[in-house]
Design a protein around this motif. Structure first.
Motif, PDB file in Angstrom:
ATOM      1  N   ALA A  26       0.830  -1.202   0.000  1.00  0.00           N
ATOM      2  CA  ALA A  26       0.000   0.000   0.000  1.00  0.00           C
ATOM      3  C   ALA A  26       0.861   1.248   0.000  1.00  0.00           C
ATOM      4  O   ALA A  26       2.005   1.244   0.488  1.00  0.00           O
ATOM      5  CB  ALA A  26      -0.927   0.015   1.212  1.00  0.00           C
ATOM      6  N   GLU A  27       0.303   2.328  -0.537  1.00  0.00           N
ATOM      7  CA  GLU A  27       0.963   3.618  -0.500  1.00  0.00           C
ATOM      8  C   GLU A  27       1.249   4.030   0.950  1.00  0.00           C
ATOM      9  O   GLU A  27       0.438   3.779   1.843  1.00  0.00           O
ATOM     10  CB  GLU A  27       0.068   4.679  -1.135  1.00  0.00           C
ATOM     11  N   ALA A  28       2.387   4.655   1.177  1.00  0.00           N
ATOM     12  CA  ALA A  28       2.716   5.148   2.511  1.00  0.00           C
ATOM     13  C   ALA A  28       1.672   6.164   2.959  1.00  0.00           C
ATOM     14  O   ALA A  28       1.251   7.019   2.184  1.00  0.00           O
ATOM     15  CB  ALA A  28       4.103   5.782   2.506  1.00  0.00           C
ATOM     16  N   GLY A  29       1.242   6.050   4.203  1.00  0.00           N
ATOM     17  CA  GLY A  29       0.258   6.967   4.753  1.00  0.00           C
ATOM     18  C   GLY A  29      -1.179   6.573   4.501  1.00  0.00           C
ATOM     19  O   GLY A  29      -2.089   7.286   4.937  1.00  0.00           O
ATOM     20  N   ALA A  30      -1.415   5.429   3.833  1.00  0.00           N
ATOM     21  CA  ALA A  30      -2.781   5.025   3.491  1.00  0.00           C
ATOM     22  C   ALA A  30      -3.459   4.241   4.615  1.00  0.00           C
ATOM     23  O   ALA A  30      -4.687   4.119   4.625  1.00  0.00           O
ATOM     24  CB  ALA A  30      -2.784   4.181   2.218  1.00  0.00           C
ATOM     25  N   MET A  31      -2.710   3.721   5.578  1.00  0.00           N
ATOM     26  CA  MET A  31      -3.291   2.872   6.612  1.00  0.00           C
ATOM     27  C   MET A  31      -4.150   3.682   7.579  1.00  0.00           C
ATOM     28  O   MET A  31      -3.723   4.704   8.101  1.00  0.00           O
ATOM     29  CB  MET A  31      -2.182   2.134   7.366  1.00  0.00           C
ATOM     30  N   VAL A  32      -5.387   3.198   7.795  1.00  0.00           N
ATOM     31  CA  VAL A  32      -6.292   3.797   8.777  1.00  0.00           C
ATOM     32  C   VAL A  32      -6.218   3.031  10.089  1.00  0.00           C
ATOM     33  O   VAL A  32      -6.101   3.613  11.160  1.00  0.00           O
ATOM     34  CB  VAL A  32      -7.745   3.806   8.250  1.00  0.00           C
ATOM     35  N   ARG A  33      -6.302   1.704   9.987  1.00  0.00           N
ATOM     36  CA  ARG A  33      -6.176   0.867  11.176  1.00  0.00           C
ATOM     37  C   ARG A  33      -5.722  -0.520  10.744  1.00  0.00           C
ATOM     38  O   ARG A  33      -5.815  -0.886   9.572  1.00  0.00           O
ATOM     39  CB  ARG A  33      -7.502   0.783  11.938  1.00  0.00           C
ATOM     40  N   GLN A  34      -5.235  -1.310  11.714  1.00  0.00           N
ATOM     41  CA  GLN A  34      -4.790  -2.668  11.414  1.00  0.00           C
ATOM     42  C   GLN A  34      -4.903  -3.534  12.650  1.00  0.00           C
ATOM     43  O   GLN A  34      -4.939  -3.049  13.779  1.00  0.00           O
ATOM     44  CB  GLN A  34      -3.340  -2.669  10.920  1.00  0.00           C
ATOM     45  N   THR A  35      -4.974  -4.832  12.425  1.00  0.00           N
ATOM     46  CA  THR A  35      -4.945  -5.798  13.512  1.00  0.00           C
ATOM     47  C   THR A  35      -3.569  -5.752  14.184  1.00  0.00           C
ATOM     48  O   THR A  35      -2.541  -5.707  13.485  1.00  0.00           O
ATOM     49  CB  THR A  35      -5.218  -7.214  12.962  1.00  0.00           C
ATOM     50  N   PRO A  36      -3.515  -5.756  15.513  1.00  0.00           N
ATOM     51  CA  PRO A  36      -2.216  -5.647  16.197  1.00  0.00           C
ATOM     52  C   PRO A  36      -1.201  -6.689  15.764  1.00  0.00           C
ATOM     53  O   PRO A  36      -0.003  -6.423  15.774  1.00  0.00           O
ATOM     54  CB  PRO A  36      -2.597  -5.821  17.672  1.00  0.00           C
ATOM     55  N   GLY A  37      -1.626  -7.891  15.381  1.00  0.00           N
ATOM     56  CA  GLY A  37      -0.670  -8.931  15.030  1.00  0.00           C
ATOM     57  C   GLY A  37      -0.039  -8.773  13.662  1.00  0.00           C
ATOM     58  O   GLY A  37       0.913  -9.493  13.334  1.00  0.00           O
ATOM     59  N   LEU A  38      -0.526  -7.838  12.846  1.00  0.00           N
ATOM     60  CA  LEU A  38       0.054  -7.653  11.524  1.00  0.00           C
ATOM     61  C   LEU A  38       1.388  -6.926  11.607  1.00  0.00           C
ATOM     62  O   LEU A  38       1.593  -6.046  12.434  1.00  0.00           O
ATOM     63  CB  LEU A  38      -0.895  -6.858  10.622  1.00  0.00           C
ATOM     64  N   GLN A  39       2.297  -7.298  10.716  1.00  0.00           N
ATOM     65  CA  GLN A  39       3.598  -6.645  10.625  1.00  0.00           C
ATOM     66  C   GLN A  39       3.582  -5.700   9.431  1.00  0.00           C
ATOM     67  O   GLN A  39       3.016  -6.009   8.388  1.00  0.00           O
ATOM     68  CB  GLN A  39       4.706  -7.686  10.456  1.00  0.00           C
ATOM     69  N   MET A  40       4.205  -4.549   9.580  1.00  0.00           N
ATOM     70  CA  MET A  40       4.308  -3.585   8.489  1.00  0.00           C
ATOM     71  C   MET A  40       5.777  -3.352   8.164  1.00  0.00           C
ATOM     72  O   MET A  40       6.561  -2.945   9.025  1.00  0.00           O
ATOM     73  CB  MET A  40       3.640  -2.263   8.859  1.00  0.00           C
ATOM     74  N   ASP A  41       6.160  -3.637   6.912  1.00  0.00           N
ATOM     75  CA  ASP A  41       7.526  -3.406   6.450  1.00  0.00           C
ATOM     76  C   ASP A  41       7.512  -2.250   5.453  1.00  0.00           C
ATOM     77  O   ASP A  41       6.719  -2.247   4.509  1.00  0.00           O
ATOM     78  CB  ASP A  41       8.097  -4.656   5.774  1.00  0.00           C
ATOM     79  N   THR A  42       8.395  -1.283   5.648  1.00  0.00           N
ATOM     80  CA  THR A  42       8.484  -0.117   4.774  1.00  0.00           C
ATOM     81  C   THR A  42       9.699  -0.249   3.867  1.00  0.00           C
ATOM     82  O   THR A  42      10.788  -0.616   4.317  1.00  0.00           O
ATOM     83  CB  THR A  42       8.599   1.174   5.604  1.00  0.00           C
ATOM     84  N   ARG A  43       9.500   0.040   2.589  1.00  0.00           N
ATOM     85  CA  ARG A  43      10.594  -0.055   1.621  1.00  0.00           C
ATOM     86  C   ARG A  43      10.404   0.992   0.530  1.00  0.00           C
ATOM     87  O   ARG A  43       9.342   1.609   0.421  1.00  0.00           O
ATOM     88  CB  ARG A  43      10.666  -1.458   1.008  1.00  0.00           C
ATOM     89  N   LEU A  44      11.438   1.182  -0.291  1.00  0.00           N
ATOM     90  CA  LEU A  44      11.358   2.112  -1.406  1.00  0.00           C
ATOM     91  C   LEU A  44      10.294   1.664  -2.399  1.00  0.00           C
ATOM     92  O   LEU A  44      10.111   0.469  -2.641  1.00  0.00           O
ATOM     93  CB  LEU A  44      12.703   2.206  -2.121  1.00  0.00           C
ATOM     94  N   HIS A  79       1.550  -7.813   6.464  1.00  0.00           N
ATOM     95  CA  HIS A  79       1.472  -9.275   6.470  1.00  0.00           C
ATOM     96  C   HIS A  79       1.613  -9.764   7.901  1.00  0.00           C
ATOM     97  O   HIS A  79       1.985  -9.000   8.800  1.00  0.00           O
ATOM     98  CB  HIS A  79       2.564  -9.887   5.585  1.00  0.00           C
ATOM     99  N   GLY A  80       1.334 -11.058   8.109  1.00  0.00           N
ATOM    100  CA  GLY A  80       1.477 -11.630   9.441  1.00  0.00           C
ATOM    101  C   GLY A  80       1.236 -13.120   9.424  1.00  0.00           C
ATOM    102  O   GLY A  80       0.457 -13.627   8.600  1.00  0.00           O
ATOM    103  N   PRO A  81       1.886 -13.852  10.308  1.00  0.00           N
ATOM    104  CA  PRO A  81       1.729 -15.315  10.335  1.00  0.00           C
ATOM    105  C   PRO A  81       0.316 -15.760  10.669  1.00  0.00           C
ATOM    106  O   PRO A  81      -0.094 -16.860  10.292  1.00  0.00           O
ATOM    107  CB  PRO A  81       2.726 -15.750  11.416  1.00  0.00           C
ATOM    108  N   GLN A  82      -0.456 -14.926  11.361  1.00  0.00           N
ATOM    109  CA  GLN A  82      -1.828 -15.262  11.710  1.00  0.00           C
ATOM    110  C   GLN A  82      -2.844 -14.534  10.835  1.00  0.00           C
ATOM    111  O   GLN A  82      -4.057 -14.712  11.010  1.00  0.00           O
ATOM    112  CB  GLN A  82      -2.094 -14.923  13.190  1.00  0.00           C
ATOM    113  N   GLY A  83      -2.366 -13.714   9.897  1.00  0.00           N
ATOM    114  CA  GLY A  83      -3.288 -12.913   9.108  1.00  0.00           C
ATOM    115  C   GLY A  83      -3.854 -11.766   9.925  1.00  0.00           C
ATOM    116  O   GLY A  83      -3.379 -11.460  11.020  1.00  0.00           O
ATOM    117  N   GLY A  84      -4.883 -11.121   9.406  1.00  0.00           N
ATOM    118  CA  GLY A  84      -5.500 -10.019  10.125  1.00  0.00           C
ATOM    119  C   GLY A  84      -6.143  -9.033   9.165  1.00  0.00           C
ATOM    120  O   GLY A  84      -6.199  -9.256   7.957  1.00  0.00           O
ATOM    121  N   GLU A  85      -6.617  -7.934   9.726  1.00  0.00           N
ATOM    122  CA  GLU A  85      -7.344  -6.936   8.944  1.00  0.00           C
ATOM    123  C   GLU A  85      -6.566  -5.626   8.888  1.00  0.00           C
ATOM    124  O   GLU A  85      -5.982  -5.196   9.878  1.00  0.00           O
ATOM    125  CB  GLU A  85      -8.716  -6.683   9.558  1.00  0.00           C
TER     126      GLU A  85
END
Length: 231
Positions: A26-44, A79-85
């Protein structure tokens, strides 16, 4: 992956339910909310490249996307090993369109209209030669191809226009079009007087058979209306 587009066509956001180990970019800054178990990786914002020279190339590609295409220099992978929203929303008020790519078709979108993608979808900045560089209203294109889902945002509502022949539209209203369509930029009819004083600028003439998606509002027109009030 399951998804829902809610609150459209004026204030749409994208709600995505990821299965275990599924990922969405997703575009940077687009996230409104996420499941706590999700991981977010930032890259170019230039593909998943490895190696020194590939990273240098990716850096300059990301700069080009930001300053020529109106995109952010970075993207986030959720992404995340358990998935999420995760819920994503564009910067402008408008709708969100979903396109599924099967590896056999290409979709071109206004570079600033990209919101997110999944799977092996590859996105590249395309200028189309001088015809895009002099679009005047941001006709810098992003080529999307591969296999997966692409989510495209607009300023205002989105209308799909089937084309079998020719179709003319203001460049500021273009959201996306099928990759098999031919196009060329030209001035509005009526000569130089119309070009400079009509407020219309350049238009894009599509030819062939395919689909063009247009938005009901023009960001360039909004900027032109606001500018005198900000002085």
């Amino acid at each position: 992956m399951q998804h829902q587009i809610e609150f459209g066509p004026s204030f749409a956001w994208l709600k995505v339910q990821l299965a275990p180990n599924e990922m969405i970019q997703a575009e940077a800054g687009a996230m409104v909310r996420q499941t706590p178990g999700l991981q977010m990786d930032t890259r170019l914002n230039a593909g998943r490249n490895a190696g020194f020279f590939a990273k240098v190339k990716a850096f300059f590609a990301a700069i080009a996307r930001k300053f020529l295409g109106g995109e952010t220099m970075f993207v986030n992978d959720f992404h995340g090993p358990q998935g999420g929203e995760v819920v994503l929303a564009p910067s402008l008020s408008g709708h969100i369109m979903h396109q599924q790519l099967d590896g056999n078709r290409t979709v071109f979108i206004q570079a600033s209209a990209y919101l997110a993608s999944t799977g092996s979808v590859d996105t590249k900045l395309r200028f189309g030669g001088l015809k895009s560089m002099f679009g005047g209203e941001g006709l810098v294109l992003q080529e999307c191809k591969g296999t997966g889902d692409v989510f495209i945002n607009s300023y205002g509502g989105i209308t799909e226009v089937p084309v079998n022949g020719t179709f003319v539209v203001d460049t500021g209203h273009i959201v996306a079009f099928d990759g098999n369509m031919n196009f060329k930029l030209k001035g509005v009819s009526g000569g130089l007087k119309s070009f400079f004083f009509s407020g219309e600028g350049l238009v894009c003439e599509f030819s062939g058979q395919g689909r063009v998606w247009i938005q009901s509002r023009n960001l360039g027109a909004l900027v032109g209306w606001l500018s005198p009030h900000l002085r």
